[in-house]
Design a protein around this motif. Structure first.
Motif, PDB file in Angstrom:
ATOM      1  N   VAL A 354       0.858  -1.186   0.000  1.00 34.97           N
ATOM      2  CA  VAL A 354       0.000   0.000   0.000  1.00 34.97           C
ATOM      3  C   VAL A 354       0.894   1.236   0.000  1.00 34.97           C
ATOM      4  CG1 VAL A 354      -1.730   1.322   1.278  1.00 34.97           C
ATOM      5  CG2 VAL A 354      -1.911  -1.172   1.159  1.00 34.97           C
ATOM      6  N   GLU A 355       0.938   1.919  -1.145  1.00 39.67           N
ATOM      7  CA  GLU A 355       1.855   3.055  -1.302  1.00 39.67           C
ATOM      8  C   GLU A 355       1.286   4.344  -0.726  1.00 39.67           C
ATOM      9  OE1 GLU A 355       3.351   3.128  -5.454  1.00 39.67           O
ATOM     10  OE2 GLU A 355       2.372   1.164  -5.552  1.00 39.67           O
ATOM     11  N   ASN A 356      -0.036   4.472  -0.738  1.00 34.49           N
ATOM     12  CA  ASN A 356      -0.672   5.658  -0.176  1.00 34.49           C
ATOM     13  C   ASN A 356      -2.134   5.303   0.089  1.00 34.49           C
ATOM     14  OD1 ASN A 356      -0.953   8.250   0.779  1.00 34.49           O
ATOM     15  ND2 ASN A 356      -0.128   9.236  -1.049  1.00 34.49           N
ATOM     16  N   HIS A 357      -2.773   6.095   0.959  1.00 29.26           N
ATOM     17  CA  HIS A 357      -4.181   5.826   1.247  1.00 29.26           C
ATOM     18  C   HIS A 357      -4.858   7.067   1.798  1.00 29.26           C
ATOM     19  CE1 HIS A 357      -2.502   5.308   5.332  1.00 29.26           C
ATOM     20  NE2 HIS A 357      -3.705   5.717   5.738  1.00 29.26           N
ATOM     21  N   VAL A 358      -6.185   7.105   1.647  1.00 28.45           N
ATOM     22  CA  VAL A 358      -7.002   8.118   2.311  1.00 28.45           C
ATOM     23  C   VAL A 358      -8.222   7.426   2.905  1.00 28.45           C
ATOM     24  CG1 VAL A 358      -6.277  10.031   0.822  1.00 28.45           C
ATOM     25  CG2 VAL A 358      -8.327   8.725   0.246  1.00 28.45           C
ATOM     26  N   ILE A 359      -8.716   7.992   3.984  1.00 31.10           N
ATOM     27  CA  ILE A 359      -9.911   7.483   4.654  1.00 31.10           C
ATOM     28  C   ILE A 359     -10.989   8.562   4.559  1.00 31.10           C
ATOM     29  CG2 ILE A 359     -10.910   6.695   6.837  1.00 31.10           C
ATOM     30  CD1 ILE A 359      -8.019   5.853   7.629  1.00 31.10           C
TER      31      ILE A 359
END
Length: 429
Positions: A354-359
């Motif tokens: 997982v290189e980047n994420h937003v919630i």
């Protein structure tokens, strides 16, 4: 520099000091703060009657909304006495401006000097500062002032750019880094790609900001463990805010951030603004001591924490602030489970792919909280999605909706040009 004697004093001695400083602070704001003077008059409060820590409960709390609506009315000095202007990050609304006087900058330096001392940084050490010192950001300035007061060499590299960071580390050989912990993973990755022996680079430790290193029982988070499994350095968590002008920093025993009783009074309050029982979590509420420009009385930080008062092996007798469970305004009720964003961030930290994420949190047609997590990965697949969902279920007992998104799309929202730190939580409720 040795830490102040008050930090080894008895609880009674600490209480006596704090109550004397509290009375001085209340008289000061009653004379100099337009906001507090009007508030005390309106609510018929006699500051002379507030003599003990428990008497604080007779005073109303101060909220972020109060600061935003009455920003200038909190200022206690003429504007020509302000040396530095800084602002809060504005995570929950419009930024609030804080004016710091010359005396406030001295206090800030003292706070950071004794906080770095807690983490073991000593005179003669060299520290690489990997956070911004511009954009009206108080932390970078505070770190520099504190290190200078401590007699420590500072390498002001700023945020990002692994190559520049390593160039400075190899050239100037700092002992400690000040950084957002997830960036240490990028430093490790760069070092491995360029054959840099990071375990023999001379770095002893990193003072970390912005992301949790400890679980509530003080065991390392997934992020902390991923760093130290590869890089044999000590990680120190430090917690502070612009409003507090005070830091709570871990010692080598990693049992919470140590309180500086000469600088701040802490309360842990429930939703009705009553003190919680000993050992319970609640909202950290602070009263600053010795602040000249914009002192705050019973300011509700929005952070849910637990206080710890059992003796620390380091010899300090002061209370310690445990890891931030989450921000009160960001609490999520999902399928009968209470969640905070840090717990979800930690679950996602488990996956290297997982290189980047937003919630994103929104309200659904039933009027309840809905969670959508967008992740970017070069290895996007149904198998990875299933693995992440299973891990969520195992760790948090629930599985939010998870979907893949292009890395470019997420980078734009996580790293906006005007922000000083990554933004991965969006509350659309």
């Amino acid at each position: 520099m040795t830490f102040p004697a008050i930090e080894k004093a008895s609880k009674e001695e600490i209480k006596i000091l704090q109550e004397r400083l509290l009375q001085e602070t209340l008289h000061y704001v009653n004379v100099n703060s337009e906001y507090y003077r009007a508030l005390f008059l309106e609510q018929n409060i006699d500051v002379n009657a507030i003599k003990t820590i428990s008497d604080l409960q007779q005073l109303p709390v101060t909220t972020k909304d109060d600061l935003q609506k009455n920003n200038d009315a909190f200022l206690c000095v003429p504007k020509n006495k302000i040396i530095d202007y800084c602002t809060t990050s504005g995570t929950l609304g419009d930024p609030v401006t804080f004016g710091l006087t010359d005396k406030d900058l001295d206090r800030l330096a003292y706070n950071e000097a004794i906080s770095f001392d807690v983490a073991g940084v000593k005179e003669g050490d060299v520290v690489q500062l990997m956070t911004t010192i511009d954009r009206r950001f108080v932390a970078g300035l505070a770190y520099f002032l504190g290190l200078r007061k401590l007699g420590v060499g500072v390498i002001r590299v700023g945020a990002g750019i692994p190559q520049l960071q390593w160039d400075s580390i190899l050239k100037y050989q700092p002992n400690y880094l000040i950084t957002v912990p997830s960036f240490l993973l990028k430093l490790i990755e760069f070092a491995e790609q360029h054959n840099i022996d990071y375990n023999n680079s001379g770095i002893k430790g990193a003072i970390c900001i912005g992301e949790p290193l400890r679980n509530q029982d003080f065991t390392p988070t997934i992020l902390a463990k991923k760093i130290t499994d590869k890089w044999n350095i000590k990680l120190f968590s430090t917690y502070a805010s612009t409003e507090m002008s005070t830091a709570f920093t871990e010692c080598e025993h990693s049992k919470g951030g140590h309180h500086h009783p000469e600088l701040i009074i802490t309360e842990i309050l429930d939703d009705q603004n009553n003190p919680v029982k000993s050992g319970e979590s609640g909202e950290l509420t602070i009263t600053t001591l010795g602040v000249e420009g914009m002192p705050l009385i019973r300011f509700k930080t929005g952070d849910i924490v637990q206080l710890h008062d059992e003796p620390c092996p380091c010899g300090r007798t002061t209370i310690r602030v445990g890891p931030v469970l989450g921000r009160k305004q960001q609490m999520i009720k999902y399928k009968g489970t209470t969640l905070y964003p840090p717990a979800m961030h930690d679950v996602l930290s488990h996956f290297d792919s997982v290189e980047n994420h937003v919630i994103e949190i929104s309200t659904n047609d039933l009027g309840t909280d809905e969670i959508v997590i967008k992740i970017a990965s070069e290895k996007a697949s149904d198998e990875l999605l299933s693995e992440i969902k299973d891990y969520f279920r195992a760790k948090l007992r629930v599985t939010p909706k998870i979907e893949f998104a292009p890395i470019e799309e997420l980078n734009k929202v996580v790293f906006p040009a005007i922000s000083r730190k990554p933004i991965r939580f969006f509350d659309l409720r």
